[in-house]
Each structure stands twice: as structure tokens, then as C-alpha cells.
Design a protein around this motif. Structure first.
Motif, mmCIF file in Angstrom:
data_model
loop_
_atom_site.group_PDB
_atom_site.id
_atom_site.type_symbol
_atom_site.label_atom_id
_atom_site.label_comp_id
_atom_site.label_asym_id
_atom_site.label_seq_id
_atom_site.Cartn_x
_atom_site.Cartn_y
_atom_site.Cartn_z
ATOM 1 N N GLN A 1 77.234 53.903 48.980
ATOM 2 C CA GLN A 1 77.904 54.856 48.203
ATOM 3 C C GLN A 1 79.472 54.294 48.288
ATOM 4 O O GLN A 1 79.702 53.636 49.481
ATOM 5 C CB GLN A 1 78.076 56.143 48.907
ATOM 6 C CG GLN A 1 76.487 56.996 48.910
ATOM 7 C CD GLN A 1 76.823 58.355 49.133
ATOM 8 O OE1 GLN A 1 77.373 59.194 48.428
ATOM 9 N NE2 GLN A 1 75.794 58.654 50.175
ATOM 10 N N VAL B 1 83.421 53.298 45.916
ATOM 11 C CA VAL B 1 84.176 52.750 44.698
ATOM 12 C C VAL B 1 84.159 51.486 44.597
ATOM 13 O O VAL B 1 84.444 50.580 45.516
ATOM 14 C CB VAL B 1 85.865 53.335 44.915
ATOM 15 C CG1 VAL B 1 86.356 53.000 43.825
ATOM 16 C CG2 VAL B 1 85.727 54.841 45.146
ATOM 17 N N SER C 1 77.750 57.545 43.933
ATOM 18 C CA SER C 1 77.128 58.435 45.231
ATOM 19 C C SER C 1 76.000 59.042 44.900
ATOM 20 O O SER C 1 75.315 58.820 44.189
ATOM 21 C CB SER C 1 78.300 59.629 45.557
ATOM 22 O OG SER C 1 78.351 60.441 44.469
ATOM 23 N N VAL D 1 82.160 58.764 37.205
ATOM 24 C CA VAL D 1 81.393 59.167 38.505
ATOM 25 C C VAL D 1 79.950 59.303 38.299
ATOM 26 O O VAL D 1 79.291 59.822 37.225
ATOM 27 C CB VAL D 1 81.952 60.561 38.775
ATOM 28 C CG1 VAL D 1 81.186 60.989 40.104
ATOM 29 C CG2 VAL D 1 83.309 60.503 38.986
ATOM 30 N N THR E 1 82.906 55.209 40.679
ATOM 31 C CA THR E 1 82.757 56.056 41.903
ATOM 32 C C THR E 1 81.018 56.053 41.894
ATOM 33 O O THR E 1 80.588 56.887 41.027
ATOM 34 C CB THR E 1 83.164 57.267 42.156
ATOM 35 O OG1 THR E 1 84.600 57.036 42.385
ATOM 36 C CG2 THR E 1 82.827 57.925 43.567
ATOM 37 N N THR F 1 87.586 51.093 38.173
ATOM 38 C CA THR F 1 86.553 51.386 39.193
ATOM 39 C C THR F 1 85.636 52.568 38.662
ATOM 40 O O THR F 1 86.044 53.553 37.869
ATOM 41 C CB THR F 1 87.410 51.415 40.616
ATOM 42 O OG1 THR F 1 88.219 52.806 40.264
ATOM 43 C CG2 THR F 1 88.065 50.485 41.077
#
Length: 378
Positions: free
Chosen positions: A181, A183, A175, A243, A173, A171
């Protein structure tokens, strides 16, 4: 008595006029004039280098943030879309060739389904009669063969299917300034950065000012979203745990002096020229601005300062005052080619006659007041 009154009034008027003339140097204005700024040049024992802008200066001072991903990010190949990772969920179906007494199902039940089988933190799953089997790092086909080997001695010729469901294993993330936003699993359609951003609903800010940052294993790379869209070769493959943050460009410059507006202006494109910067604040104030007095104030790194000044001995940041004369034949071209940078201050001085107008206005006002006092006394 009348003569003394007139003399007193005249004396008062004269004092007022003299006071106005003396105070002329302190009349209201938007900031220092051109002469005062030039007096601070290092050539006159000041603390700033005053540099007229020309083609050489524009080229030497033209630097913009160099964004792009390092080789560590670029060399990462696409993940196998079916690679199983800890946290994933699997769907396993076993078809047995035994009708009366199947190994996994009830009598007469030849098909047994194991839904939502989760891969544990160590990368294993548990299948009845097959035990713990290593799943992480395998494809569904590899895991299918492993389960078949474990069961084929207990039930004749088992037929098995394995399906990787969306899970918490592979996965990313996402944002920041995106539509949604959250996962997101790395799946076949979303194995690259651009595809994952599309999955997250795209950006909610203008593409021209959007910066995409990717953090992986403690390292961060960033790129202009506009560059990512324009040049697909800059796209990178994603990895579990990445991320991704989309942020708006935070660079800005300050506009002061005789312009249409005085404020702090955010960049709305990757590059902003001095001419564009002036246009964004309404241009020069035609009533008071001096087109020969357009200044760009900046703390310049030594490397650039040396290149601009043709020197090699400077070290540390240097205060630079770049001068643009828009009345020159190439003045507008120089302003168009000179790049504004983050933290710059653009200042436009008032034309010399403006202070004379203010002085004359003050004198006229003082004279009128004196005459009024004299008339009142009479």
C-alpha cells in the motif's frame, strides 16, 4: 398389595406413552418441514410467494452485480508520461558557453546542476536569473524551452536539460488487499489501473473475489479484478489524485437445515449456483434430508418478482420462496442453473420419515422407562 402395585406401574407406563405421543409434535428438529413452509404461500393467504424453479424462473431471477466504470472513467485518455504537475521534483542542468565568467557557476565551471527543484502549489519553479517560470501543465521539453528563453539574453547559447523526477504531483493512492500500500507516482509504465496494481505488488486475496474501486473527483467506479485481467479493454487511464482500493467480495448466503453444515458462506466466485452452494456446505445430509424440500428464501425486487410470476402489479420487495425438487429428472439441472444471490437463505427440510423415527424412538424410550419402573415396583 401386589396387584395394586402392578396396576400402578401399568398406569404410569400408559401415562408416559400418552405423554410421548402428545409431545411428538414438539420433538427436536432443524426447522419447519415442507408442509409448514408451503402453508405460508400467498396462494394460501400467506405472506410469501412459493415458486417451483424451472428454466423461466432461473432466467428471470438470475441477476449479478453489474460492475464497470462509467464513461467519465473510460473516456479519460492516457496522461502524458512527462506532464509536470504541482508537487513534482525536477532536475535541471545548464551548460554555458562561457568558461571564465559563467552566469550560474564559478569561474571555469561551465555546467551547473539544479537538483530537486520542486514545483510549488501554484505550479511554478524558481530558476536563478530566469525567475519564476510556470512548470505545471508543461512537458520537460516545453519547460526546457521556457528556461532557455529566459536565460539566452544573459548567457550566450545556453544548453539546458530538464528531467521530471518522481514527486508528489501526479500520484495515485493504492490501498486495501495489495502487496504494498502507498502513494505511487504516475509514470510511463504505470499510467493505467492494471499497471499500477502490478506496481503495488498485486493482490493478496484471490482474484476471483477481488473488487477494485477507483474514486476520482468524488465519483467512484468499481470492477471485478478478474474481469479487468481477462478483458484489457476494460482497463482505464489514471489521473492525479485517484484513490484505488482493492477489497474482497463481501457477499454471502446462509445455509440451514438438513445439510452437511449450517453456516454463513462467503462467495468465492462472481456467480454461485444453488448446486454449487449445496456442495460448499457438504451437500444434503443423506440420513435426514428431503431432496424434494430444498428452498431458497429471498426478498426479491418488484421488477424481478413481476418477471418471475408473470405479473405487473407488484410493487416493493416481495418475499419469495423458490423450491427445488432434486428428485425430478431435471432437478439437478435446475439447481445448476439457479443463481444464488447476496443475502439468500438456503434451507433443506427433513424427510417426513425422520419425525416418525424420532416419535418411535421417543415412544420406545418411554415404554422402556415404564417397564423399568414397573419392574422396580414389583
Amino acid at each position: 398389595m401386589k396387584v395394586s402395585t402392578v396396576k400402578g406401574a401399568r398406569t404410569l407406563a400408559l401415562l408416559l406413552i400418552v405423554s410421548s405421543l402428545v409431545a411428538a409434535c414438539g420433538l427436536p428438529r432443524s426447522g419447519p418441514n415442507k408442509r409448514e413452509i408451503l402453508s405460508g404461500a400467498s396462494q394460501k393467504q400467506g405472506d410469501a410467494f412459493v415458486v417451483p424453479v424451472n428454466g423461466h424462473v432461473s432466467r428471470a431471477a438470475a441477476t449479478t452485480p453489474a460492475f464497470g466504470f462509467s464513461r467519465t472513467f473510460r473516456d479519460a485518455g492516457l496522461m502524458g508520461s512527462d506532464m509536470i504537475a504541482p508537487g513534482d521534483r525536477l532536475g535541471i542542468t545548464v551548460f554555458e558557453n562561457v568558461r571564465d565568467d559563467p552566469l550560474l557557476g564559478n569561474a571555469g565551471q561551465r555546467v551547473s546542476s539544479l537538483d530537486q527543484v520542486e514545483v510549488d502549489g501554484q505550479g511554478y519553479i524558481y530558476v536563478p536569473y530566469a525567475g519564476r517560470i510556470r512548470a505545471a501543465g508543461q512537458t520537460p521539453e516545453g519547460l526546457r524551452q521556457a528556461i532557455t528563453r529566459q536565460l539566452q539574453d544573459q548567457t550566450p547559447d545556453p544548453q539546458i536539460t530538464v528531467q521530471r523526477l518522481a514527486g508528489d504531483g501526479s500520484t495515485v493512492t493504492v490501498s486495501g488487499a495489495v502487496g504494498a500500500q502507498g502513494v505511487f507516482p504516475i509514470e510511463r509504465p504505470t499510467r493505467t489501473l492494471a499497471a499500477m496494481l502490478a506496481k503495488a505488488g498485486g493482490t493478496t486475496i484471490p482474484v476471483s473475489t477481488a473488487i477494485v474501486r477507483v474514486t476520482r473527483n468524488g465519483r467512484t467506479g468499481q470492477i471485478w479484478l478478474e474481469d479487468l485481467y481477462r478483458n484489457p479493454s476494460l482497463d482505464i487511464a489514471l489521473r492525479p489524485g485517484d484513490v484505488v482500493v482493492v477489497e474482497q467480495d463481501s457477499r454471502s448466503f446462509v445455509a440451514l437445515g438438513a445439510m452437511g453444515a449450517q453456516s454463513r458462506i462467503q462467495f468465492d466466485t462472481q456467480n454461485v449456483s444453488a448446486l454449487e452452494a449445496l456442495a460448499r456446505v457438504g451437500g444434503l445430509n443423506t440420513q435426514i434430508a428431503d431432496p424434494k424440500g430444498v428452498f431458497v428464501l429471498r426478498d426479491e425486487p418488484a421488477e424481478i418478482a413481476n418477471a418471475v410470476l408473470g405479473r405487473k402489479d407488484l410493487s416493493g420487495d416481495q418475499r419469495m420462496v423458490y423450491v427445488l425438487d432434486l428428485t425430478q429428472p431435471t432437478g439437478l439441472f435446475e439447481a445448476r442453473d439457479f443463481t444464488i444471490r447476496d443475502g439468500d437463505t438456503i434451507y433443506v427440510t427433513e424427510a417426513p420419515f425422520v419425525q416418525w423415527q424420532k416419535t418411535l424412538s421417543a415412544i420406545t424410550g418411554a415404554t422402556g422407562a415404564a417397564n423399568q419402573v414397573a419392574n422396580t415396583g414389583q
